[in-house]
Design a protein around this motif. Structure first.
Motif, PDB file in Angstrom:
ATOM      1  N   UNK A 133      -3.405   1.109  30.536  1.00 47.60           N
ATOM      2  CA  UNK A 133      -3.156   2.038  31.642  1.00 47.60           C
ATOM      3  C   UNK A 133      -1.665   2.143  31.947  1.00 47.60           C
ATOM      4  N   UNK A 134      -0.997   1.012  32.000  1.00 47.95           N
ATOM      5  CA  UNK A 134       0.437   1.025  32.285  1.00 47.95           C
ATOM      6  C   UNK A 134       1.208   1.711  31.166  1.00 47.95           C
ATOM      7  N   UNK A 135       0.770   1.548  29.915  1.00 46.61           N
ATOM      8  CA  UNK A 135       1.402   2.238  28.783  1.00 46.61           C
ATOM      9  C   UNK A 135       1.285   3.750  28.944  1.00 46.61           C
ATOM     10  N   UNK A 136       0.156   4.201  29.533  1.00 45.43           N
ATOM     11  CA  UNK A 136      -0.066   5.634  29.759  1.00 45.43           C
ATOM     12  C   UNK A 136       0.553   6.133  31.065  1.00 45.43           C
ATOM     13  N   UNK A 137       1.295   5.259  31.746  1.00 44.91           N
ATOM     14  CA  UNK A 137       1.997   5.680  32.954  1.00 44.91           C
ATOM     15  C   UNK A 137       1.192   5.644  34.227  1.00 44.91           C
ATOM     16  N   UNK A 138       0.048   4.957  34.236  1.00 38.74           N
ATOM     17  CA  UNK A 138      -0.782   4.856  35.440  1.00 38.74           C
ATOM     18  C   UNK A 138      -0.261   3.717  36.312  1.00 38.74           C
ATOM     19  N   UNK A 139      -0.132   3.958  37.618  1.00 37.25           N
ATOM     20  CA  UNK A 139       0.345   2.914  38.533  1.00 37.25           C
ATOM     21  C   UNK A 139      -0.814   1.972  38.861  1.00 37.25           C
ATOM     22  N   UNK A 140      -0.869   0.852  38.160  1.00 38.27           N
ATOM     23  CA  UNK A 140      -1.970  -0.096  38.310  1.00 38.27           C
ATOM     24  C   UNK A 140      -1.444  -1.524  38.252  1.00 38.27           C
ATOM     25  N   UNK A 141      -2.117  -2.418  38.990  1.00 34.95           N
ATOM     26  CA  UNK A 141      -1.810  -3.847  38.946  1.00 34.95           C
ATOM     27  C   UNK A 141      -3.118  -4.620  39.036  1.00 34.95           C
ATOM     28  N   UNK A 142      -3.013  -5.955  39.044  1.00 34.88           N
ATOM     29  CA  UNK A 142      -4.225  -6.775  39.004  1.00 34.88           C
ATOM     30  C   UNK A 142      -4.294  -7.737  40.184  1.00 34.88           C
ATOM     31  N   UNK A 143      -5.522  -8.187  40.456  1.00 31.28           N
ATOM     32  CA  UNK A 143      -5.766  -9.203  41.477  1.00 31.28           C
ATOM     33  C   UNK A 143      -6.884 -10.103  40.940  1.00 31.28           C
ATOM     34  N   UNK A 144      -6.507 -11.250  40.402  1.00 29.72           N
ATOM     35  CA  UNK A 144      -7.520 -12.170  39.883  1.00 29.72           C
ATOM     36  C   UNK A 144      -7.103 -13.616  40.123  1.00 29.72           C
ATOM     37  N   UNK A 145      -8.054 -14.526  39.999  1.00 27.54           N
ATOM     38  CA  UNK A 145      -7.855 -15.912  40.400  1.00 27.54           C
ATOM     39  C   UNK A 145      -6.861 -16.667  39.527  1.00 27.54           C
ATOM     40  N   UNK A 146      -6.595 -16.184  38.316  1.00 28.45           N
ATOM     41  CA  UNK A 146      -5.681 -16.894  37.415  1.00 28.45           C
ATOM     42  C   UNK A 146      -4.218 -16.515  37.646  1.00 28.45           C
ATOM     43  N   UNK A 147      -3.996 -15.537  38.508  1.00 25.29           N
ATOM     44  CA  UNK A 147      -2.626 -15.109  38.783  1.00 25.29           C
ATOM     45  C   UNK A 147      -2.039 -15.961  39.904  1.00 25.29           C
ATOM     46  N   UNK A 163      -0.415   1.976  49.490  1.00 25.37           N
ATOM     47  CA  UNK A 163      -0.562   3.232  48.765  1.00 25.37           C
ATOM     48  C   UNK A 163       0.378   3.399  47.588  1.00 25.37           C
ATOM     49  N   UNK A 164       1.106   2.345  47.212  1.00 27.54           N
ATOM     50  CA  UNK A 164       2.044   2.444  46.091  1.00 27.54           C
ATOM     51  C   UNK A 164       1.337   2.376  44.739  1.00 27.54           C
ATOM     52  N   UNK A 165       0.111   1.883  44.723  1.00 31.76           N
ATOM     53  CA  UNK A 165      -0.665   1.777  43.494  1.00 31.76           C
ATOM     54  C   UNK A 165      -1.894   2.667  43.570  1.00 31.76           C
ATOM     55  N   UNK A 166      -2.244   3.263  42.425  1.00 30.61           N
ATOM     56  CA  UNK A 166      -3.472   4.058  42.360  1.00 30.61           C
ATOM     57  C   UNK A 166      -4.680   3.178  42.094  1.00 30.61           C
ATOM     58  N   UNK A 167      -4.478   2.143  41.273  1.00 31.48           N
ATOM     59  CA  UNK A 167      -5.588   1.279  40.882  1.00 31.48           C
ATOM     60  C   UNK A 167      -5.212  -0.186  41.073  1.00 31.48           C
TER      61      UNK A 167
END
Length: 421
Positions: free
Chosen positions: A253-267, A282-286
């Motif tokens: 997704x990031x390679x395709x220019x989509x504003x996305x990040x993650x939220x998981x327990x290993x981070x 509102x800075x991220x779409x996903x």
């Protein structure tokens, strides 16, 4: 409302709250009377204040830790801790949030301020209690938020060890949107016989939820996610069942220019907090996440939840769906499926009596079907011009060629004119 202290009444009006929800009314009565209780209520119906307000009113200032609220995840502990602190400040109580992956020396230092209220994850609370840095012998009320998750196999032992360090006469509250086998047998695990309050069918404060699916091959799911982000104002929490698939999708997704990040327990804690704040603002779409990381999160004005992977249970679907359509707002739950997934998905959610609709993305909108005009254009066949027929002449074989007559020399040009004499 007349039963809560004046400071709470004033703050209630200041923040714009109106009529209490069903679970808030029911929980107040039982907790105020000192009874153990189980509170089952749909997500987004105000369970945090349902237990926080009556419990806080029973805490005495400057008398040690008296209220402990256990949460299944760090994000939820921080979120609930902020809400509880806001209200505790109104009656001069000190609140401290204790979670793993945070600086334990700093937490020990803050415990010297002798907070009356502790919000945190069972692992870190037990660690500090065993080090005798956190004293639980004066606890009067213990609240297990998202109780079905806290009492799952991987956390039940730790939760029981924490409760054992409290007085045997403490009051207990168990709150969740769904129940499980352990919640149904609390007397066995905690020597408690709680009153049951289930307002799932009667609560009218839940939002208006639409349930839909988009059917496509698995290989096209990332493409559909990208198409969804092209919709005006689209913002979604996207659920995965495992971190590996989540991270692979994030890279694409990031390679395709989509504003996305993650939220998981290993981070790490700092990155999770940063990503969650960016999504809320509102800075991220996903925001790509898992069930554990997003359990109980309250994200304002979230219109969409997307299920990249099917939930593992109907309870998981209920909690995922609860991240949108909260407190009378509208929301949509989109599930990405292929033909096989769709059959399994319908079977999984059949006990929930959900009206499931088919949807697809068309020109920046989510529609039930594409316009008829486009269908006609796709189905219309363009006739090819007829090719001119060519007549093939069979070549004459050598044997069929007319043979020359074998004439003698004096017989040649027999028909020629005679010369004039």
């Amino acid at each position: 409302m007349e039963k809560i202290v004046p400071a709470f009444q004033k703050h209630w009006e200041e923040v714009g709250f109106q009529e209490p929800t069903m679970i808030q009314k029911e929980a107040f009565t039982y907790l105020e009377e000192g009874k153990d209780m189980v509170g089952i209520s749909p997500t987004g119906t105000g369970k945090t204040l349902a237990y926080a307000l009556p419990a806080l009113q029973k805490v005495a200032p400057s008398d040690g830790v008296q209220l402990v609220i256990l949460e299944p995840s760090q994000e939820l502990a921080v979120q609930v801790g902020e809400v509880v602190k806001e209200w505790a400040n109104e009656i001069q109580l000190t609140t401290l949030t204790l979670i793993g992956n945070a600086n334990i020396k700093r937490q020990i230092e803050k415990l010297k301020a002798k907070p009356e209220v502790i919000v945190g994850t069972p692992g870190r609370i037990l660690e500090l209690a065993e080090q005798r840095k956190l004293k639980l012998h004066q606890v009067r009320i213990a609240i297990l938020d998202e109780a079905d998750q806290l009492l799952s196999q991987d956390q039940l032992h730790t939760v029981r060890e924490v409760v054992k360090k409290m007085p045997s006469e403490r009051q207990m509250g168990f709150f969740s949107a769904t129940s499980n086998e352990v919640v149904a047998h609390l007397q066995r695990w905690f020597n408690a016989d709680p009153e049951w309050v289930d307002v799932t069918e009667t609560d009218d404060s839940k939002g208006e939820l639409s349930h839909a699916y988009i059917e496509m091959p698995v290989r096209k799911r990332n493409q559909v996610l990208k198409q969804l982000t092209n919709m005006d104002g689209f913002r979604a929490l996207v659920f995965f069942n495992d971190v590996g698939s989540l991270m692979t999708t994030l890279e694409k997704l990031q390679y395709d220019g989509v504003s996305a990040e993650v939220l998981h327990s290993e981070e790490n804690k700092t990155a999770r907090k940063k990503n969650l704040q960016a999504f809320r603002s509102g800075k991220l779409s996903l925001l790509l996440t898992t069930d554990l990381a997003a359990r109980g999160l309250d994200i304002q004005d979230l219109d969409y939840v997307v299920q990249y992977d099917l939930p593992i249970s109907k309870e998981s679907y209920v909690h995922r769906s609860g991240r949108t359509g909260r407190m009378k707002r509208k929301g949509t739950v989109l599930t990405l499926v292929n033909e096989r997934d769709l059959r399994n998905f319908k079977q999984l959610i059949s006990p929930l009596n959900i009206d499931l609709q088919k949807r697809q993305v068309y020109q920046g909108e989510l529609v039930s079907e594409k316009p008829a005009v486009e269908k006609e254009m796709k189905t219309k066949t363009v006739s090819k011009p007829k090719q001119k027929e060519t007549i093939r002449v069979k070549p004459v074989e050598q044997s069929e060629k007319k043979k020359k007559k074998n004439r003698r020399k004096n017989q040649k040009n027999k028909g020629a004119r005679k010369k004039k004499s």
